[in-house]
Design an enzyme around this catalytic site. Structure first.
Site, PDB file in Angstrom:
ATOM      1  N   PHE A   1       2.242   4.395   1.676  1.00  0.00           N
ATOM      2  CA  PHE A   1       2.392   4.677   3.106  1.00  0.00           C
ATOM      3  C   PHE A   1       1.931   6.088   3.408  1.00  0.00           C
ATOM      4  CE2 PHE A   1       5.082   6.171   6.725  1.00  0.00           C
ATOM      5  CZ  PHE A   1       4.479   5.388   7.709  1.00  0.00           C
TER       6      PHE A   1
ATOM      7  N   ARG B   1      -6.422   3.628  29.281  1.00  0.00           N
ATOM      8  CA  ARG B   1      -6.122   2.244  29.667  1.00  0.00           C
ATOM      9  C   ARG B   1      -5.061   2.282  30.761  1.00  0.00           C
ATOM     10  NH1 ARG B   1      -5.948  -1.598  24.303  1.00  0.00           N
ATOM     11  NH2 ARG B   1      -7.637  -0.572  23.158  1.00  0.00           N
TER      12      ARG B   1
ATOM     13  N   VAL C   1     -11.778  -3.354  23.186  1.00  0.00           N
ATOM     14  CA  VAL C   1     -11.460  -2.813  24.509  1.00  0.00           C
ATOM     15  C   VAL C   1     -12.138  -1.442  24.691  1.00  0.00           C
ATOM     16  CG1 VAL C   1      -9.589  -1.959  25.992  1.00  0.00           C
ATOM     17  CG2 VAL C   1      -9.229  -4.012  24.590  1.00  0.00           C
TER      18      VAL C   1
ATOM     19  N   GLU D   1       0.847  -1.191   0.000  1.00  0.00           N
ATOM     20  CA  GLU D   1       0.000   0.000   0.000  1.00  0.00           C
ATOM     21  C   GLU D   1       0.883   1.242   0.000  1.00  0.00           C
ATOM     22  OE1 GLU D   1      -2.312   0.257   3.596  1.00  0.00           O
ATOM     23  OE2 GLU D   1      -3.884  -1.040   2.842  1.00  0.00           O
TER      24      GLU D   1
ATOM     25  N   ARG E   1     -14.804  -8.344  16.460  1.00  0.00           N
ATOM     26  CA  ARG E   1     -15.017  -8.651  17.882  1.00  0.00           C
ATOM     27  C   ARG E   1     -15.483  -7.376  18.575  1.00  0.00           C
ATOM     28  NH1 ARG E   1      -9.659  -7.385  17.068  1.00  0.00           N
ATOM     29  NH2 ARG E   1      -9.019  -5.555  18.262  1.00  0.00           N
TER      30      ARG E   1
HETATM   31  C1  MV4 Z   1      -0.743   2.110   7.657  1.00  0.00           C
HETATM   32  C2  MV4 Z   1      -0.042   3.263   8.040  1.00  0.00           C
HETATM   33  C3  MV4 Z   1       0.345   4.139   7.070  1.00  0.00           C
HETATM   34  N1  MV4 Z   1       0.082   3.874   5.776  1.00  0.00           N
HETATM   35  N2  MV4 Z   1      -0.977   1.883   6.367  1.00  0.00           N
HETATM   36  C4  MV4 Z   1      -1.155   0.106  11.962  1.00  0.00           C
HETATM   37  C5  MV4 Z   1      -2.287  -0.723  12.448  1.00  0.00           C
HETATM   38  C6  MV4 Z   1      -2.859  -1.324  11.221  1.00  0.00           C
HETATM   39  N3  MV4 Z   1      -4.239  -1.625  11.315  1.00  0.00           N
HETATM   40  C7  MV4 Z   1      -2.592  -0.308  10.175  1.00  0.00           C
HETATM   41  N4  MV4 Z   1      -1.493   0.476  10.654  1.00  0.00           N
HETATM   42  C8  MV4 Z   1      -0.956   1.422   9.848  1.00  0.00           C
HETATM   43  N5  MV4 Z   1      -1.193   1.237   8.540  1.00  0.00           N
HETATM   44  C9  MV4 Z   1      -0.565   2.748   5.454  1.00  0.00           C
HETATM   45  N6  MV4 Z   1      -0.803   2.485   4.161  1.00  0.00           N
HETATM   46  C10 MV4 Z   1       0.222   3.474   9.388  1.00  0.00           C
HETATM   47  C11 MV4 Z   1      -0.213   2.539  10.293  1.00  0.00           C
HETATM   48  C12 MV4 Z   1       0.186   2.806  11.646  1.00  0.00           C
HETATM   49  C13 MV4 Z   1      -0.729   3.116  12.597  1.00  0.00           C
HETATM   50  C14 MV4 Z   1      -2.069   3.137  12.317  1.00  0.00           C
HETATM   51  C15 MV4 Z   1      -2.978   3.436  13.269  1.00  0.00           C
HETATM   52  C16 MV4 Z   1      -2.539   3.724  14.553  1.00  0.00           C
HETATM   53  C17 MV4 Z   1      -1.209   3.692  14.857  1.00  0.00           C
HETATM   54  C18 MV4 Z   1      -0.295   3.388  13.911  1.00  0.00           C
HETATM   55  C19 MV4 Z   1       1.048   3.401  14.244  1.00  0.00           C
HETATM   56  C20 MV4 Z   1       1.934   3.085  13.288  1.00  0.00           C
HETATM   57  C21 MV4 Z   1       1.511   2.786  11.993  1.00  0.00           C
END
Ligand code: MV4
Length: 445
Positions: free
Chosen positions: A202, A338, A295, A200, A292
């Site tokens: 970023f 939390r 929390v 994906e 689910r």
């Molecule tokens: C990402 C992103 C940036 N770009 N995808 C982390 C949890 C997972 N469900 C998806 N995550 C991320 N995906 C793309 N394309 C950054 C994160 C991410 C993040 C997302 C939500 C909350 C905290 C985070 C911490 C680091 C990275």
């Protein structure tokens, strides 16, 4: 309606589920490991069964022991809570085969959403925005290089069978793609038993915004608004709030509609959460669905007045939703902290005996916890010992109330994350609603 529900979990969520059952007039069975016989969920349930040794694999993940406990006690349903067996499709199937209702979505729902590529393919068809990237597995480094240059760097490599942020690799240039691709595949194989990955675009420092869904077995789906869960550390959420402080009414409406459309597209039933990234231009993209109860569900309960666990139980029993979308009104602002038995600076677990326990009270303060004075926090399980939730008319008042409740909270004898939360409450960026997913790394303690 169910006659008796077995709760296949421990800690605060087991208590939370037992409370909902009691109010619905349903008998409850607690299960516990060898070392958990003094736990509060065991004391407040109508019956309890020891299901094995301390290690989770021998007890709270022990499907045979849990099914046997349900059969021995004549329970007609099992609530898995969160974690443990809550997203295990095989367990849901075994329950069904034994004539026990699994209080959650179907095994098919769980398998589909557990496969992050199939989830992406499904939500696109429902018109939900996703980040530029692949909707098929990427199997060779040559393929990966081509895709990354098409999308444009930086990109992120994620495991098809992953989720929750585990095993992701951010790649900033073609030079580092080869190593990252190989590492992502081998970590995916080791962690999830499947090496497949996808790619994906970023997104730098997004906010994590998720929508709570309620669905029955008759095709009705509504949403309960959003939660902002951006304050995390190493993919462990520390604090959640609802509503999201930066969402415009138009984007909120669109995100809610997308979440409902995605749930309808998979014929989803039970409660669930659609997780989105929100970028700095207020664009949102579907990330994954959690099948689910989560929390952080209490912040949504506080602003909607809907008891999410009760609705989940009623839905599992086949009852149609008691609410239409237009019945759902968002009132005020809620925050959840939390409280973990951890060193608040190093984040290392600090289990041990609680010596002196005084939870806060007052208007708009809720404590979901299963600990008490002289209780010993065990090293075998998750370190979260309490959720402190506040509700007030405005976000500012909620922050003030949380700071007051944190000050009042006494947990003696062990280290906790209480001081960390006090620090967050006074942080200017947090107070002004600027906390994105990079907030914790920037926080100076
Ligand atoms: C990402 C992103 C940036 N770009 N995808 C982390 C949890 C997972 N469900 C998806 N995550 C991320 N995906 C793309 N394309 C950054 C994160 C991410 C993040 C997302 C939500 C909350 C905290 C985070 C911490 C680091 C990275």
């Amino acid at each position: 309606m169910f006659h008796k529900v077995l709760i296949a979990n421990r800690g605060e969520i087991a208590l939370r589920i037992i409370r909902a059952c009691k109010e619905l007039g349903i008998k409850t069975v607690a299960v516990h490991s060898d070392v958990d016989s003094e736990a509060l969920h065991v004391k407040i349930a109508d019956e309890s069964v020891c299901i094995g040794a301390a290690a989770s694999a021998s007890s709270y993940l022990n499907m045979k022991a849990i099914i046997s406990a349900a059969e021995v006690t004549d329970a007609d349903a099992i609530h898995p809570g969160y974690g443990f067996l809550s997203e295990n499709a095989e367990f849901a199937e075994i329950c069904a085969n034994c004539g026990i209702t699994f209080i959650g979505p179907t095994a098919e729902n769980m398998r589909l959403m557990g496969d992050k590529i199939r989830a992406r393919q499904t939500v696109i068809k429902a018109g939900v925005p996703i980040l530029p990237g692949t909707t098929e597995g990427v199997n060779t480094v040559e393929e990966a290089k081509q895709i990354a240059s098409d999308i444009g760097y930086p990109v992120i490599i994620k495991a098809t069978a992953g989720g929750g942020g585990r095993g992701m690799k951010v790649v900033h240039s073609p030079a580092s793609l080869g190593n990252a691709f190989a590492a992502a595949r081998s970590e995916a194989q080791a962690g999830f038993g499947n090496p497949e990955v996808y790619i994906e675009k970023f997104c730098e420092c997004p906010r994590h915004v998720e929508i709570q869904i309620l669905a029955d077995k008759h095709g009705n789906v509504i949403h309960l608004g959003e939660r902002d869960c951006s304050i995390q550390r190493r993919h462990q959420k520390l604090l959640e709030e609802a509503p999201c402080p930066v969402l415009s009414p138009a984007v909120r409406k669109k995100m809610g509609e997308c979440a409902v459309a995605a749930a309808k597209a998979v014929n989803y039933s039970s409660v669930g959460t659609m997780e989105f990234l929100l970028d700095s231009d207020n664009n949102f993209y579907f990330m994954e669905m959690n099948t689910r109860v989560q929390v952080e569900h209490p912040v949504t309960e506080m602003i909607t007045g809907v008891d999410i666990i009760k609705e989940q139980i009623l839905s599992a029993a086949g009852q149609p939703l008691r609410f239409k979308q237009s019945d759902i009104k968002i009132t005020g602002h809620a925050i959840e902290c939390r409280i973990n038995a951890e060193d608040p600076v190093k984040f290392t677990p600090c289990p041990g005996k609680i010596d002196g326990y005084h939870p806060p009270g007052g208007l708009g303060v809720r404590v979901d916890s299963a600990v008490y004075d002289q209780y010993t926090v065990l090293p075998h399980y998750d370190s979260m010992i309490a959720k402190l939730i506040v509700h007030a008319e405005t976000r500012e008042e909620a922050i003030t109330r949380m700071a007051r409740a944190l000050d009042e909270y006494i947990i003696g004898g062990i280290k906790t994350t209480l001081p960390l939360h006090q620090r967050i409450m006074t942080n200017k960026d947090f107070r002004e609603g600027r906390a994105d997913t990079g907030f914790m790394e920037r926080l100076v303690f």
